[in-house]
Design an enzyme around this catalytic site. Structure first.
Site, PDB file in Angstrom:
ATOM      1  N   GLY A  13       0.810  -1.239  -0.069  1.00  0.00           N
ATOM      2  CA  GLY A  13       0.021  -0.003   0.033  1.00  0.00           C
ATOM      3  C   GLY A  13       0.724   1.094  -0.144  1.00  0.00           C
ATOM      4  CG  ASP A  14       0.536   4.006   2.371  1.00  0.00           C
ATOM      5  OD1 ASP A  14      -0.379   4.670   2.409  1.00  0.00           O
ATOM      6  OD2 ASP A  14       0.808   3.030   3.179  1.00  0.00           O
ATOM      7  CD  GLU A  15       1.273  -0.007  -3.319  1.00  0.00           C
ATOM      8  OE1 GLU A  15       1.226  -1.143  -2.817  1.00  0.00           O
ATOM      9  OE2 GLU A  15       0.360   0.976  -3.403  1.00  0.00           O
ATOM     10  N   GLY A  16       1.249   5.229  -4.189  1.00  0.00           N
ATOM     11  CA  GLY A  16       1.149   6.321  -5.040  1.00  0.00           C
ATOM     12  C   GLY A  16      -0.120   6.134  -6.213  1.00  0.00           C
ATOM     13  CE  LYS A  17      -3.320   1.428  -3.821  1.00  0.00           C
ATOM     14  NZ  LYS A  17      -2.175   1.617  -2.926  1.00  0.00           N
ATOM     15  N   GLY A  18      -3.232   6.765  -5.863  1.00  0.00           N
ATOM     16  CA  GLY A  18      -4.081   7.915  -5.892  1.00  0.00           C
ATOM     17  C   GLY A  18      -3.310   9.045  -6.983  1.00  0.00           C
ATOM     18  CB  ALA A  42      -8.764   3.736   0.211  1.00  0.00           C
ATOM     19  CG  HIS A  44      -5.716   6.051  -2.637  1.00  0.00           C
ATOM     20  ND1 HIS A  44      -6.298   5.306  -3.667  1.00  0.00           N
ATOM     21  CD2 HIS A  44      -5.070   5.175  -1.919  1.00  0.00           C
ATOM     22  CE1 HIS A  44      -6.219   4.003  -3.326  1.00  0.00           C
ATOM     23  NE2 HIS A  44      -5.644   3.810  -2.300  1.00  0.00           N
TER      24      HIS A  44
END
Length: 405
Positions: A13-18, A42, A44
């Site tokens: 998680g927190d990879e930069g999906k948003g 979530a 993001h």
């Protein structure tokens, strides 16, 4: 890129999906952002035109004016959704709830689920799972209980009462059904959390919620045939309910599987998102953890959570990246974020190597193109690279027994 796109995180998680979804939406080519897993846990982060918002249930294309569909695979928390709508309105988004559609079959996360989730996590003490305390797992678990009886064990938890049918978003349109399901939910959880939550108040709140959002039974395929969709995943593959490292996992499918099912065989590109270093929020394995990495790359929007625990960081892990791609059944491209970080290293087997050019290294490691780059926190720092090739990683689907750690 004019294809439908499925955005998945390749880490914890927190990879930069948003920010990746926002970048894909910024040119106006996307008709809808479809959320295909998770719920209100979530977080993001998107920064655009001087505005910052942490997206929870709204899609991360909202600041670009793109509507959101919460699919049947999403767990919907109406009270938190109303709060998020007010936050977006304060940022200048006009009538945010007019941009929101929700599948009638999506399960409701209620205060009963949240309270039960927090009670269980507190009881675990030093053996906490790293839950966000948002009621996600409890919502899914209760949805599995219909037809079971007190005392049986389902997914490692004992059934503590007589369960009823799980409440869903569509029930908010029918006060009689809604009350029946909430009454059963209240009775079920009373031994664990007490009786302080008012069903009457929830019925009124959820009826008001149904009046201001569009509750739909439309097939996602219809939307896909009418315009370009971006499917926004929550959490990361390494937290997946099947492929993650239990018990430190989420209760949802974080791979592209749900999104592909919603598309009904229509083509889409799968873009896997990774930072240039590894992160994790809360308890669980992080094989390359290094305090020096955490010290060098301070986090603006992530900190220690009351239930989730501490923010952690380590070096990029080549073996875990390959495993995540394997679990996805392959990807069609990468989004690489935090390219502004310097002095990077990558763990390859037993060695720790310098990583001077993350984009070139990752393209070579995974044999796919980097299609989105992020060299900072804001939309202006992101570039969508228009590459017509559809290279693919030819790998099999992974499994719980293939986890590398």
């Amino acid at each position: 890129m004019n294809d439908h796109v499925i955005v998945v995180g390749l880490g914890f998680g927190d990879e930069g999906k948003g920010a990746t979804v926002d970048a894909l939406c910024a040119d106006g080519s996307v008709s809808t952002v479809v959320r295909f897993n998770g719920g209100a846990q979530a977080a993001h982060n998107v920064i655009a035109d001087g505005r910052h918002h942490t997206f929870s249930q709204f899609g991360s294309g909202t600041l670009a004016g793109v509507p959101t569909l919460l699919s049947c695979h999403v767990l919907v928390e109406p009270i938190a959704l109303a709060t998020e709508s007010r936050e977006l309105e304060a940022l200048g988004v006009a009538d945010p709830l007019s941009l929101m559609s929700i599948d009638a079959q999506a399960l409701l996360t209620t205060p009963f689920h949240v309270a039960a989730n927090r009670a269980r996590e507190n009881a675990r003490g030093k053996d906490r799972h790293g839950s966000c305390g948002k009621g996600i797992g409890e919502t899914v678990w209760y949805g599995l209980l219909e037809g079971t009886t007190r005392g049986v064990v389902v997914e490692g938890q004992e059934v503590i009462g007589a369960p009823g049918q799980a409440p869903a978003v569509g029930d908010c349109l029918d006060p009689t059904t809604l009350r029946r399901k909430l009454d059963a939910l209240a009775r079920f959880y009373e031994p664990l959390i007490g009786d302080g939550i008012s069903v009457d108040e929830l019925v009124m709140l959820y009826r008001s919620f149904a009046d201001v959002v569009r509750i739909t039974t439309d097939d996602v395929g219809r939307l896909a045939d009418a315009g370009r969709l971006v499917f926004e995943g929550s959490q990361g593959v390494l937290l997946d309910e099947t492929y993650g490292f239990h018990p430190h996992t989420t209760w949802s499918t974080t791979t592209p599987r749900n999104a592909k099912a919603l598309l009904g065989g229509r083509k889409a590109r799968v873009i896997g998102v990774t930072r240039t270093y590894q992160t994790r929020h809360g308890a669980g394995p992080l094989p390359t953890e290094d305090q020096a990495v955490l010290d060098r790359f301070p986090e603006a929007h992530n900190g220690t959570g009351e239930f989730q625990g501490a923010w952690r960081a380590g070096h990029l892990d080549a073996k875990l990246l390959r495993y995540s791609v394997d679990c996805c059944g392959g990807i069609d491209g990468l989004a690489v974020t935090h390219l502004d970080a310097r002095g990077l290293k990558v763990v390859t087997g037993s060695s720790l190597d310098d990583l001077p050019d993350p984009v070139a290294y990752l393209e070579d490691l995974l044999d796919v193109d980097v299609l989105v780059t992020g060299a900072g926190p804001a939309r202006a720092d992101y570039v969508v690279r228009d590459n017509p090739r559809h290279d693919r990683v030819d790998v099999g689907v992974g499994g719980r027994d293939r986890a590398p750690v």
